[in-house]
Write an enzyme that holds these catalytic residues in place. Structure first.
Site, short mmCIF file in Angstrom:
data_model
loop_
_atom_site.label_atom_id
_atom_site.label_comp_id
_atom_site.label_asym_id
_atom_site.label_seq_id
_atom_site.Cartn_x
_atom_site.Cartn_y
_atom_site.Cartn_z
N GLU A 95 28.06 29.52 47.17
CA GLU A 95 27.65 29.89 45.83
C GLU A 95 27.87 28.75 44.86
O GLU A 95 28.78 27.96 45.03
CB GLU A 95 28.49 31.07 45.34
CG GLU A 95 28.37 32.27 46.22
CD GLU A 95 29.29 33.38 45.78
OE1 GLU A 95 29.45 34.33 46.54
OE2 GLU A 95 29.87 33.29 44.68
N CYS A 108 29.56 24.89 38.53
CA CYS A 108 30.70 25.10 39.41
C CYS A 108 30.20 25.02 40.84
O CYS A 108 29.37 25.84 41.26
CB CYS A 108 31.27 26.49 39.08
SG CYS A 108 32.62 26.98 40.11
N CYS A 115 37.09 29.63 53.04
CA CYS A 115 38.29 28.90 52.63
C CYS A 115 39.43 29.29 53.54
O CYS A 115 39.53 30.43 53.97
CB CYS A 115 38.63 29.25 51.18
SG CYS A 115 40.01 28.30 50.49
N CYS A 119 44.19 32.93 49.05
CA CYS A 119 44.87 33.49 47.87
C CYS A 119 44.46 34.96 47.78
O CYS A 119 43.29 35.29 47.99
CB CYS A 119 44.45 32.74 46.60
SG CYS A 119 44.83 30.97 46.67
N CYS A 122 41.33 36.15 45.70
CA CYS A 122 40.13 35.30 45.71
C CYS A 122 39.19 35.75 46.82
O CYS A 122 39.57 35.84 47.99
CB CYS A 122 40.53 33.85 45.91
SG CYS A 122 39.11 32.74 45.98
N CYS A 336 34.01 33.22 42.48
CA CYS A 336 33.23 32.72 43.61
C CYS A 336 33.57 33.40 44.91
O CYS A 336 34.69 33.78 45.17
CB CYS A 336 33.41 31.22 43.74
SG CYS A 336 32.07 30.43 42.91
N1 SAH Z 1 40.63 26.11 45.81
C1 SAH Z 1 40.59 25.66 44.44
C2 SAH Z 1 39.34 26.15 43.70
C3 SAH Z 1 39.32 27.63 43.58
S1 SAH Z 1 38.36 28.46 42.36
C4 SAH Z 1 41.81 26.16 43.70
O1 SAH Z 1 42.52 27.01 44.23
O2 SAH Z 1 42.08 25.69 42.60
C5 SAH Z 1 38.98 28.08 40.81
C6 SAH Z 1 40.03 29.03 40.22
O3 SAH Z 1 39.62 30.41 40.19
C7 SAH Z 1 41.34 28.98 40.98
O4 SAH Z 1 42.38 28.83 40.06
C8 SAH Z 1 41.37 30.34 41.64
O5 SAH Z 1 42.68 30.73 41.96
C9 SAH Z 1 40.72 31.21 40.59
N2 SAH Z 1 40.26 32.52 41.08
C10 SAH Z 1 39.86 32.86 42.31
N3 SAH Z 1 39.53 34.16 42.37
C11 SAH Z 1 39.73 34.67 41.14
C12 SAH Z 1 39.57 35.97 40.54
N4 SAH Z 1 39.16 37.00 41.26
N5 SAH Z 1 39.84 36.10 39.24
C13 SAH Z 1 40.27 35.06 38.50
N6 SAH Z 1 40.45 33.83 39.00
C14 SAH Z 1 40.19 33.62 40.30
#
Ligand code: SAH
Length: 355
Positions: A95, A108, A115, A119, A122, A336
């Site tokens: 995406e 973005c 991944c 987390c 996510c 995402c």
């Molecule tokens: N792997 C990278 C990029 C991830 S996306 C990283 O962890 O930084 C960018 C941000 O969006 C990250 O801080 C991630 O933790 C956050 N994120 C992911 N899912 C989310 C959600 N459902 N709500 C809010 N933030 C989210």
């Protein structure tokens, strides 16, 4: 699409491209000429390269693909945040999100299909890891955004699916291609890499001599909670991470932005805000608070607005520069990984292949 049989031309750096053409016996100016067709005119058809001899075009078309990615589906309004489901040559998809703000357009982009980092909140990690993206597939997302938006994106953020530092070389190469003075000319300061806290990546980036922005996702001010939310913390715990950030700031004289997703009743208390302020005290830092976007398979919710306000106030009183990201994407599943998950669940990933 040309699938896996051909090399993605958009994955070659300017010097690799020059070397490839020299190996074909072409004069040096030819590489620059074609590079302009790729990144200034941004053509998607060999025939459009009018000043390139037909025999060379045919030769190139036999080895290189001009279509690194394709647009499968778009969600959202043309005037607001748009999310694109991006098809890849092997039938996988990722995406990307286009986020307009005033006269800026932030794109973005994803760096991996799925991944490994998982987390808990996510969507990208929920279906596991499939593969790394190639540099050409990341550059391709930017070209797709250019086409969709009708103009050059002003900012690129590696905050889509994946952990950029888990695909370090390809991400850095993509950035150098985007950055090229005779190509897309996207300034390094307008490109952000976001990491979940992969220390070797932070250390390597510090040595690159490139002016990109670094974001580090924290989401918790202590190891107990961060271990629960982000398994990466067990490998790279907070103390080591903060020390790596301090070395990065000292070595590069750049500021780090810390991302902190606010989850109601989990990491949004006054005590946690104070602990976060203490953690960041040794650094010149910015904090970007992100209200949680709802995700299938995770029960958390964004906190009430007054709780977010309290959190901001505590950080500001500690002298920290704070922004609260407007949760624009919520309605269109802009966190995402969600659009892809829906797509994968519907069983349509295979069908998107190479047609
Ligand atoms: N792997 C990278 C990029 C991830 S996306 C990283 O962890 O930084 C960018 C941000 O969006 C990250 O801080 C991630 O933790 C956050 N994120 C992911 N899912 C989310 C959600 N459902 N709500 C809010 N933030 C989210």
């Amino acid at each position: 699409m040309d699938g896996k049989t051909k090399t993605l031309i958009h994955g070659l750096s300017a010097s690799e491209f020059a070397a490839a053409l020299a190996a074909l016996g072409e004069p040096a100016f030819r590489a620059k000429q074609i590079w302009k067709w790729l990144y200034v005119q941004r053509v998607d058809d060999w025939a459009a390269m009018r000043n390139v001899p037909a025999t060379l075009r045919e030769k190139l078309a036999g080895s290189y693909s001009l279509e690194p990615v394709r647009r499968l589906e778009v969600d959202g309004e043309a005037t607001g945040t748009r999310k694109i489901l991006v098809g890849l040559g092997d039938g996988e998809c990722v995406e990307e999100v286009l986020i307009p703000a005033g006269d800026r357009m932030t794109v973005c982009v994803s760096s991996q299909v799925g991944c490994r980092f998982a987390c808990v909140f996510c969507a990208s990690g929920k279906s596991g890891f499939v593969r790394n993206l190639e540099s050409g597939e990341m550059v391709g997302q930017v070209l797709l955004a250019f086409r969709e938006h009708g103009d050059r994106p002003s900012n690129i953020v590696f905050m889509g699916m994946g952990e950029p530092f888990d695909n370090y070389e390809a991400v850095l190469k993509a950035i150098r291609i985007l950055n090229d003075q005779e190509g897309l000319l996207i300034g390094a300061r307008h490109i952000t890499i976001s990491t979940s806290g992969v220390i070797p990546g932070i250390e390597r980036l510090a040595g690159e001599g490139i002016q990109v922005e670094l974001s580090v996702s924290l989401h918790a001010p202590d190891n107990d909670l961060r271990d629960q939310l982000m398994p990466v913390n067990r490998r790279y715990p907070l103390k080591d991470l903060m020390e790596a950030c301090q070395r990065y700031v000292a070595g590069t004289r750049r500021i780090i932005t810390f991302e902190y997703t606010l989850i109601g009743g989990v990491n949004d208390s006054r005590r946690q805000a104070e602990a976060l302020a203490r953690l960041l005290k040794p650094l010149p830092a910015r904090v970007n608070l992100i209200p949680l976007s709802p995700v299938d398979g995770y029960l958390g919710e964004a906190p009430a607005p007054q709780v977010a306000d309290m959190f901001i106030q505590v950080l500001e009183q500690a002298g920290i520069n704070v922004t609260l990201r407007a949760s624009k994407g919520g309605e269109i599943e802009a966190a995402c990984g969600q659009l892809r998950r829906r797509h994968v669940k519907a069983g349509s990933v295979g069908e998107a292949a190479g047609s």
